[in-house]
Design a protein around this motif. Structure first.
Motif: not given
Length: 279
Positions: A164, A171-172, A179, A167-168, A43-48
């Protein structure tokens, strides 16, 4: 005292740069040109969450875990037979990790064996592995099955599942403000400390667990461990479901579908195992 696996158990000690060069060379020679198992892209979201920050948090949490075990006189000595075999298993698998995550070639891999009835094991970001004697003794794991556990836990770190998940969560729950802090615009020290407290309690998704099963299966096969041991491992897990101290099973539930998925992927990596044994 802590059982450290940074290839320190080799007959002749060498500087870290030499060990790193060895790992890079081994990975270049033996790394897969393509994966035999299909897990898709990470997942690219992990980059957060910056990789170096979560690896630092993993190292800090590992130190805290080891220190607590020392205080309880529960840290298994390096020369204990169980610690020695974990060392052997780790040494065989580590050269194949950089193929799944290039950062792994710079990780200072460590393994601690902790005396506890818990059926548990984990690998924190940055290659910090802990096994509890309960998972080895109560399930009567052979080397092949222990390698499957280790490969599975390494895979969580290599696929950056904790990164990941955090990061999720970031973000939530905290939105772009936190972030931005995690990306270097705020109090990084406090964020890293908070991460460390979460790493041992994260619950991975079903998809994460499936990825870790398959990547761990391939890692172990490339290291010369029998692939069908993954099936016998989870069969043992299922039978142990009624026992106490199942910290591992609370986050890694066994079941027919999990076993069947592993069984169907064994033929995909059988050739890797056979090549490793010949080599």
């Amino acid at each position: 005292m802590c059982f450290i696996c940074s290839l320190k158990s080799q007959a002749t000690a060498s500087p870290w740069q030499a060990r790193r060069a060895f790992l890079l060379a081994a990975a270049a020679v033996s790394a897969p040109t393509f994966a035999q198992v299909n897990v898709g892209r990470a997942s690219s979201l992990r980059k957060l969450v910056p990789a170096d920050q979560i690896e630092q948090a993993g190292a800090q949490q590992f130190v805290a875990t080891v220190k607590e075990a020392q205080q309880k006189q529960a840290l298994v000595a390096n020369d204990h037979p169980q610690a020695q075999r974990l060392n052997r298993i780790a040494r065989r698998i580590i050269p194949f990790t950089a193929a799944w995550n290039p950062r792994a070639s710079d990780w200072r891999w460590e393994v601690a064996l902790i005396n506890s009835d818990q059926i548990n094991a984990f690998c924190l970001p940055g290659g910090k592995i802990a096994f509890y004697t309960g998972i080895l003794d109560q399930l009567n794991l052979g080397d092949e099955e222990a390698a499957m556990v280790m490969g599975h836990e390494m895979a969580h770190a290599l696929r950056e599942h904790a990164r990941e998940r955090l990061a999720k969560s970031t973000a939530t729950s905290l939105g772009l403000r936190l972030g931005s802090e995690l990306l270097g615009l705020g109090n990084l020290g406090a964020a890293a400390a908070d991460m460390g407290t979460q790493l041992l309690t994260l619950r991975f998704s079903r998809e994460d667990e499936s990825e870790a099963d398959l990547v761990g299966l391939e890692l172990a096969a490339r290291a010369g461990y029998r692939p069908d041991a993954s099936v016998s491992l989870w069969q043992k897990m299922g039978k142990a479901n009624g026992a106490g101290g199942l910290a591992f099973l609370s986050t890694h539930p066994s079941g027919p579908q999990r076993i069947e998925t592993l069984r169907s992927n064994v033929p995909k990596v059988q050739g890797l195992y056979e090549a490793a044994r010949k080599g």
